[in-house]
Motif scaffolding. Sequence first.
Motif, PDB file in Angstrom:
ATOM      1  N   HIS A  30       0.819  -1.203   0.000  1.00 22.39           N
ATOM      2  CA  HIS A  30       0.000   0.000   0.000  1.00 22.39           C
ATOM      3  C   HIS A  30       0.861   1.265   0.000  1.00 22.39           C
ATOM      4  N   PRO A  31       1.640   1.482  -1.087  1.00 23.70           N
ATOM      5  CA  PRO A  31       2.409   2.722  -1.159  1.00 23.70           C
ATOM      6  C   PRO A  31       1.456   3.916  -1.179  1.00 23.70           C
ATOM      7  N   SER A  32       1.739   4.933  -0.402  1.00 21.58           N
ATOM      8  CA  SER A  32       0.799   6.029  -0.230  1.00 21.58           C
ATOM      9  C   SER A  32       0.530   6.778  -1.535  1.00 21.58           C
ATOM     10  N   TRP A  33       1.542   6.901  -2.392  1.00 24.20           N
ATOM     11  CA  TRP A  33       1.374   7.697  -3.606  1.00 24.20           C
ATOM     12  C   TRP A  33       0.957   6.865  -4.811  1.00 24.20           C
ATOM     13  N   PHE A  34       1.007   5.526  -4.705  1.00 25.22           N
ATOM     14  CA  PHE A  34       0.809   4.660  -5.862  1.00 25.22           C
ATOM     15  C   PHE A  34      -0.668   4.293  -5.984  1.00 25.22           C
ATOM     16  N   THR A  35      -1.459   5.231  -6.518  1.00 28.13           N
ATOM     17  CA  THR A  35      -2.898   5.039  -6.640  1.00 28.13           C
ATOM     18  C   THR A  35      -3.233   4.327  -7.951  1.00 28.13           C
ATOM     19  N   PRO A  36      -4.460   3.818  -8.092  1.00 27.92           N
ATOM     20  CA  PRO A  36      -4.839   3.165  -9.349  1.00 27.92           C
ATOM     21  C   PRO A  36      -4.695   4.073 -10.567  1.00 27.92           C
ATOM     22  N   ILE A  55       1.183   5.327 -15.572  1.00 27.31           N
ATOM     23  CA  ILE A  55       2.503   4.714 -15.760  1.00 27.31           C
ATOM     24  C   ILE A  55       2.451   3.651 -16.844  1.00 27.31           C
ATOM     25  N   PHE A  56       1.430   2.796 -16.808  1.00 26.64           N
ATOM     26  CA  PHE A  56       1.319   1.735 -17.812  1.00 26.64           C
ATOM     27  C   PHE A  56       1.039   2.318 -19.200  1.00 26.64           C
ATOM     28  N   CYS A  57       0.282   3.406 -19.271  1.00 23.64           N
ATOM     29  CA  CYS A  57       0.022   4.038 -20.574  1.00 23.64           C
ATOM     30  C   CYS A  57       1.308   4.599 -21.171  1.00 23.64           C
ATOM     31  N   VAL A 115      12.145  -1.602  -7.440  1.00 27.29           N
ATOM     32  CA  VAL A 115      12.221  -0.891  -6.156  1.00 27.29           C
ATOM     33  C   VAL A 115      10.863  -0.723  -5.491  1.00 27.29           C
ATOM     34  N   MET A 116       9.780  -0.771  -6.278  1.00 27.13           N
ATOM     35  CA  MET A 116       8.445  -0.657  -5.690  1.00 27.13           C
ATOM     36  C   MET A 116       8.088  -1.931  -4.946  1.00 27.13           C
ATOM     37  N   LYS A 117       7.285  -1.789  -3.891  1.00 20.10           N
ATOM     38  CA  LYS A 117       6.717  -2.979  -3.265  1.00 20.10           C
ATOM     39  C   LYS A 117       5.886  -3.700  -4.312  1.00 20.10           C
ATOM     40  N   PRO A 118       6.084  -5.008  -4.466  1.00 18.72           N
ATOM     41  CA  PRO A 118       5.399  -5.722  -5.558  1.00 18.72           C
ATOM     42  C   PRO A 118       3.889  -5.736  -5.369  1.00 18.72           C
ATOM     43  N   LEU A 119       3.177  -5.473  -6.468  1.00 21.63           N
ATOM     44  CA  LEU A 119       1.724  -5.545  -6.458  1.00 21.63           C
ATOM     45  C   LEU A 119       1.292  -6.960  -6.803  1.00 21.63           C
ATOM     46  N   THR A 159      -9.700  -3.912  -6.050  1.00 17.13           N
ATOM     47  CA  THR A 159      -8.859  -2.718  -6.004  1.00 17.13           C
ATOM     48  C   THR A 159      -7.747  -2.898  -4.994  1.00 17.13           C
ATOM     49  N   PRO A 160      -6.759  -3.762  -5.314  1.00 10.84           N
ATOM     50  CA  PRO A 160      -5.715  -4.075  -4.346  1.00 10.84           C
ATOM     51  C   PRO A 160      -4.856  -2.889  -3.958  1.00 10.84           C
ATOM     52  N   LEU A 161      -4.862  -1.807  -4.734  1.00  4.22           N
ATOM     53  CA  LEU A 161      -4.053  -0.653  -4.373  1.00  4.22           C
ATOM     54  C   LEU A 161      -4.760   0.253  -3.369  1.00  4.22           C
TER      55      LEU A 161
END
Length: 505
Positions: A12-18, A24-26, A210-214, A491-493
Amino acid sequence: MASSLVPLSAPHPSWFTPKRLLVIFCVINMLNYVDRGTIASNGVNGSLGTCTSSGTCTSGSGIQGEFNLNNFEDGVLSSAFMVGLLVASPIFASLSKSVNPFRLIGVGLSVWTLATAGCGFSFNFWSITICRMLVGVGEASFISLAAPFIDDNAPIAQKTAWLAIFYMCIPTGYALGYVYGGLVGTYLNWRFAFWVEAILMLPFAVLGFVMKPLNLKGFAPAESKQALISEETDVQEVQDALNDSAKPTKEKFSHMFSKMKCTCIDLNQFSRFIKDMKALLVDKVYVVNVLGYCAYNFVLGAYSYWGPKAGYKIYNMSDADLIFGGITIVCGILGTLAGGYVLDLMKSTIPNAFKLLSVTTFFGAIFCFTAFCFQNMYAFLAFFSVGELLVFAIQGPVNYICLHCVNPSLRPLSMAISTVSIHIFGDVPSSPLVGVLQDAINNWRETSLILTSILFPAAGIWFTGIFLHSVDRFNEDSEGQVTEVDRSNATPLLEPRVAETSLFC
């Protein structure tokens, strides 16, 4: 039998919203297709040197000119990445069951970055061809896994719209690649185009590590797997110590060899892949969807390659590249977004997706077919633009079906096999086959009409899907899960979850 609680908190990174995940993926998806457009652009691809009868020679330009490639070699180069893409896509999809998918994307993007930089350092035909194949390998992890991540995190009422936004980057990336490659080739050197692409992708490759894995829906979180493995390993080590103390030395070595052999040779992975493939191939909804997609991509692939040349020959378009590029980017963006939003308004279901696919493809085929019947160029452009707008509307719905007609754990493999199929049976053979047809009849208008008519069978195939029994399996439990995770894990994020599991001794 003992029971214990294992926390299964989702990262649950605070800034990494859906929404940030979608952005990012786009960007990553657009960079992938910018690369495809770049290597096909005149500025990067270039041309061979020429000599006149009077003995005046001009030097070649770009890749083709520097490496002195004939047209066949140049054609191989433009599609070499497909080899890596088609081979690696099912492999990455299969690995996603044992390795965290977010980390796999990081690995793939790292390969892509290194291979793209390698294209800039290539010194002959074979060196750049191998690098292009590795670019395909790197892209394979992303195309197999990105769509399931987006599907997990999109709001329920906007799932198809989010997928449409993601796939909108395909025509946009191609068009930007043509422009970018032309500018770099004109003002710098074609090698700089690949080096800049690699620099732009590097931060995203690093982010994958480096990100916590989703976690994907249908896959046990990495933390819970590790917790279970750790505890089971501790118990096993104690049992092994007690047993080994009473065993003769020969038996100890035999036991150690047996464990090493089991570790090195894991046939379960292969058997699971075969089982998953069988599940896909017997799914009538999935097969019908992909068959229609193959026929559709057969036409669109030939359009993208032969369209400018056909327009130039039929209507004497002096700037056919610019005109067809403009139509593609505008109709691609508007059509793809519209298809996703319309399906969401209709209510996102598999039968509704098939209805939208068949209707838009059928009427798109009518407009495109009629366009090539006109003698007037402006009438052609008007009808062809409407037709392109309609046929581009399928991107969201067709991928929605691929993701929702299968068990959540099969989604990466579903996307991988869909991608492999539409290339093997679609755009890869269509361009040379249309070339053979044109050589035979020597009439670009007739060739274009015959090609466009293939959209009608595509619409018919998707129409049959409306009547198939279909079940949206997004909320199904997956086989082999270590834990029983909340079914509403869409919505796992957004929020962490805690679940219970039992350990059996």
